[in-house]
Design a protein around this motif. Sequence first.
Motif, mmCIF file in Angstrom:
data_model
loop_
_atom_site.group_PDB
_atom_site.id
_atom_site.type_symbol
_atom_site.label_atom_id
_atom_site.label_comp_id
_atom_site.label_asym_id
_atom_site.label_seq_id
_atom_site.Cartn_x
_atom_site.Cartn_y
_atom_site.Cartn_z
ATOM 1 N N ILE A 101 0.850 -1.204 0.000
ATOM 2 C CA ILE A 101 0.000 0.000 0.000
ATOM 3 C C ILE A 101 0.882 1.250 0.000
ATOM 4 C CG2 ILE A 101 -1.711 1.345 1.319
ATOM 5 C CD1 ILE A 101 -2.814 -1.280 2.413
ATOM 6 N N TYR A 102 2.086 1.119 0.570
ATOM 7 C CA TYR A 102 2.882 2.306 0.889
ATOM 8 C C TYR A 102 3.794 2.797 -0.233
ATOM 9 C CZ TYR A 102 1.251 1.045 5.507
ATOM 10 O OH TYR A 102 0.448 0.741 6.566
ATOM 11 N N ASP A 103 3.211 3.326 -1.308
ATOM 12 C CA ASP A 103 4.024 4.139 -2.222
ATOM 13 C C ASP A 103 3.836 5.590 -1.749
ATOM 14 O OD1 ASP A 103 1.462 4.707 -3.020
ATOM 15 O OD2 ASP A 103 1.768 4.303 -5.135
ATOM 16 N N GLU B 155 -11.029 8.955 14.490
ATOM 17 C CA GLU B 155 -11.357 7.541 14.778
ATOM 18 C C GLU B 155 -10.100 6.699 14.993
ATOM 19 O OE1 GLU B 155 -12.277 9.066 11.974
ATOM 20 O OE2 GLU B 155 -14.458 9.309 12.126
ATOM 21 N N TYR B 156 -8.976 7.121 14.400
ATOM 22 C CA TYR B 156 -7.755 6.309 14.479
ATOM 23 C C TYR B 156 -7.021 6.681 15.772
ATOM 24 C CZ TYR B 156 -3.827 3.504 12.844
ATOM 25 O OH TYR B 156 -2.852 2.540 12.736
ATOM 26 N N TYR B 157 -7.527 6.081 16.874
ATOM 27 C CA TYR B 157 -7.073 6.443 18.226
ATOM 28 C C TYR B 157 -5.610 6.069 18.493
ATOM 29 C CZ TYR B 157 -7.788 1.485 18.590
ATOM 30 O OH TYR B 157 -7.692 0.153 18.340
ATOM 31 N N LEU C 208 7.456 1.872 16.927
ATOM 32 C CA LEU C 208 6.209 2.499 17.390
ATOM 33 C C LEU C 208 5.062 2.174 16.430
ATOM 34 C CD1 LEU C 208 7.570 6.042 18.437
ATOM 35 C CD2 LEU C 208 7.277 4.009 19.862
ATOM 36 N N GLY C 209 3.862 2.602 16.788
ATOM 37 C CA GLY C 209 2.725 2.554 15.861
ATOM 38 C C GLY C 209 2.023 1.209 15.742
ATOM 39 N N SER C 210 2.343 0.244 16.624
ATOM 40 C CA SER C 210 1.770 -1.110 16.524
ATOM 41 C C SER C 210 1.980 -1.699 15.126
ATOM 42 C CB SER C 210 0.264 -1.122 16.880
ATOM 43 O OG SER C 210 -0.144 -2.427 17.258
ATOM 44 N N GLY D 263 1.452 -5.322 14.405
ATOM 45 C CA GLY D 263 0.081 -5.812 14.225
ATOM 46 C C GLY D 263 -0.266 -6.156 12.789
ATOM 47 N N ASN D 264 0.543 -5.696 11.828
ATOM 48 C CA ASN D 264 0.278 -6.040 10.432
ATOM 49 C C ASN D 264 0.877 -7.400 10.058
ATOM 50 O OD1 ASN D 264 0.652 -2.585 9.834
ATOM 51 N ND2 ASN D 264 -1.286 -3.664 9.747
ATOM 52 N N LEU D 265 1.449 -8.083 11.066
ATOM 53 C CA LEU D 265 2.025 -9.413 10.816
ATOM 54 C C LEU D 265 1.206 -10.474 11.547
ATOM 55 C CD1 LEU D 265 5.802 -8.554 11.508
ATOM 56 C CD2 LEU D 265 4.656 -8.667 9.282
ATOM 57 N N ALA E 116 -12.146 2.626 13.791
ATOM 58 C CA ALA E 116 -10.800 3.115 13.449
ATOM 59 C C ALA E 116 -10.396 2.694 12.036
ATOM 60 C CB ALA E 116 -9.788 2.588 14.458
ATOM 61 N N TYR E 117 -10.987 1.582 11.555
ATOM 62 C CA TYR E 117 -10.599 1.056 10.237
ATOM 63 C C TYR E 117 -11.727 1.193 9.209
ATOM 64 C CZ TYR E 117 -6.536 -0.638 12.685
ATOM 65 O OH TYR E 117 -5.379 -0.686 13.416
ATOM 66 N N ASN E 118 -12.699 2.050 9.530
ATOM 67 C CA ASN E 118 -13.888 2.141 8.696
ATOM 68 C C ASN E 118 -14.440 3.557 8.735
ATOM 69 O OD1 ASN E 118 -15.494 0.718 7.024
ATOM 70 N ND2 ASN E 118 -16.661 -0.325 8.638
ATOM 71 N N ARG F 113 -9.713 4.521 0.621
ATOM 72 C CA ARG F 113 -8.756 4.925 -0.425
ATOM 73 C C ARG F 113 -7.377 4.306 -0.180
ATOM 74 N NH1 ARG F 113 -11.124 9.867 -0.008
ATOM 75 N NH2 ARG F 113 -9.327 10.994 0.795
ATOM 76 N N PHE F 114 -7.020 4.250 1.120
ATOM 77 C CA PHE F 114 -5.749 3.631 1.530
ATOM 78 C C PHE F 114 -5.732 2.167 1.073
ATOM 79 C CE2 PHE F 114 -3.628 1.273 5.073
ATOM 80 C CZ PHE F 114 -2.365 1.830 5.023
ATOM 81 N N ASN F 115 -6.793 1.436 1.383
ATOM 82 C CA ASN F 115 -6.883 0.019 1.021
ATOM 83 C C ASN F 115 -6.881 -0.143 -0.503
ATOM 84 O OD1 ASN F 115 -7.231 -2.728 1.339
ATOM 85 N ND2 ASN F 115 -9.363 -2.630 2.010
ATOM 86 N N THR G 173 -6.613 -8.027 2.278
ATOM 87 C CA THR G 173 -5.497 -7.102 2.058
ATOM 88 C C THR G 173 -4.637 -6.824 3.298
ATOM 89 O OG1 THR G 173 -7.040 -5.299 2.418
ATOM 90 C CG2 THR G 173 -6.567 -5.884 0.124
ATOM 91 N N GLU G 174 -5.228 -6.893 4.497
ATOM 92 C CA GLU G 174 -4.430 -6.475 5.664
ATOM 93 C C GLU G 174 -4.972 -7.117 6.929
ATOM 94 O OE1 GLU G 174 -2.561 -2.258 6.971
ATOM 95 O OE2 GLU G 174 -4.738 -2.286 7.118
ATOM 96 N N ILE G 175 -4.070 -7.427 7.878
ATOM 97 C CA ILE G 175 -4.554 -7.693 9.242
ATOM 98 C C ILE G 175 -3.968 -6.610 10.154
ATOM 99 C CG2 ILE G 175 -4.621 -10.210 8.862
ATOM 100 C CD1 ILE G 175 -2.507 -10.261 11.256
ATOM 101 N N SER G 176 -4.747 -6.230 11.158
ATOM 102 C CA SER G 176 -4.268 -5.296 12.185
ATOM 103 C C SER G 176 -4.580 -5.964 13.516
ATOM 104 C CB SER G 176 -4.989 -3.952 12.078
ATOM 105 O OG SER G 176 -4.706 -3.343 10.828
ATOM 106 N N GLN G 177 -3.587 -6.692 14.035
ATOM 107 C CA GLN G 177 -3.792 -7.514 15.223
ATOM 108 C C GLN G 177 -3.897 -6.659 16.490
ATOM 109 O OE1 GLN G 177 -4.205 -10.864 15.216
ATOM 110 N NE2 GLN G 177 -4.535 -10.749 17.422
HETATM 111 C C1 AVI Z 1 0.719 0.733 9.961
HETATM 112 N N1 AVI Z 1 -0.325 -0.040 10.655
HETATM 113 C C2 AVI Z 1 0.039 -0.289 12.051
HETATM 114 C C3 AVI Z 1 -1.698 0.495 10.488
HETATM 115 C C4 AVI Z 1 -2.705 -0.365 11.286
HETATM 116 O O1 AVI Z 1 -3.331 0.179 12.195
HETATM 117 O O2 AVI Z 1 -2.794 -1.560 11.004
HETATM 118 C C5 AVI Z 1 -2.112 0.532 9.033
HETATM 119 C C6 AVI Z 1 -3.557 0.921 8.829
HETATM 120 N N2 AVI Z 1 -4.436 0.252 8.119
HETATM 121 C C7 AVI Z 1 -5.608 0.871 8.140
HETATM 122 N N3 AVI Z 1 -5.506 1.914 8.921
HETATM 123 C C8 AVI Z 1 -4.212 1.992 9.341
#
Ligand code: AVI
Length: 321
Positions: free
Chosen positions: A33-35, A50-52, A160-162, A165-167, A205-207, A215-217, A281-285
Amino acid sequence: MKKENTTTYTSDFAQDVHEGLTQYPKYLSSKFIYDEKGDKLFQDIMNMPEYYLTNCEFNILKKHTSLIADYFNGEKGFDLIELGAGDGKKTKILLQHLVDKNYDFKYSPVDISQHILDDLEHSLQKKIPEVSVETLQGSYFKVLENLADYNTRKKAIMVLGSNIGNLMHDKAIEFLKNIQVAMSDEDMLFMGFDQKKNPETILNAYNDPTGITERFNKNLLVRINKELDANFDTENFKHWETYDPETGTAKSFLVSLKEQEVSINELNLNINFKAWETIHTEISQKYDDEVVEWLADEAGLKVIEFFTDDKGFYKNYIFKK
Ligand code: AVI
């Protein structure tokens, strides 16, 4: 059902896109996702109410700065190595304190993107010129390999930034193990882990209603269009988020709104989607202490301290060997 892919491509991106879109169920890796556009959208996400996660980590770093700094410090000072530094907004709180209190330290941000490192170095020169900075460009894995004999004084490794959690857990353990191998007995790891909480707070936070996360996704599809000459119509896909409070896993999907065929010319590939077929596309554990302790133990690390924010949403843990 895992299908063998016999074609080899020169780029990881092409290889992974081919692999993920010819499997059932389909998937794509969030690391792509990260270009430049994806980086910018992530900055926007971090500023969303929302993204606390960002504010919680800010809160922890502000509230516990001096205690955290004491943990970092060693007999001969220390090297602060940050994996995935980004714009360093949160790190600047710590750096300012370390400068104010005259700690003997060097700051080494690590990132795959030289561009991000250059921006960070310039902004530090402007805002906190007293900090001695040595940027390290490369993948975490490569940089960690070289870190083992990096220096003779204490290393404080920071993530930082958890981001962990993307693994998935197995990959998270591998990542922690790589760090552990690069650490001496004196070194420490300082890492953020987003915690399990009200499932609604996590889903929000993810919606977000403004569609930034969508748009990110979808930037994955935009990138495939741009870099692999494909014809995804992003309007034909819906961003969908789920959260399982039992496992603590938030999952992002792109759901095909209709039956459609997409051509990826660079890969000589036509991909068929059934209506409502998914691309994961992604997990955020999300974590709790038990899971963090288990991951640490599997990687040969011990939790020795943690700090939490006022809401108890997020924790930064200190690990040693
Ligand atoms: C980078 N990472 C920790 C973010 C997360 O919370 O998983 C990426 C993200 N995906 C959607 N919103 C933010």
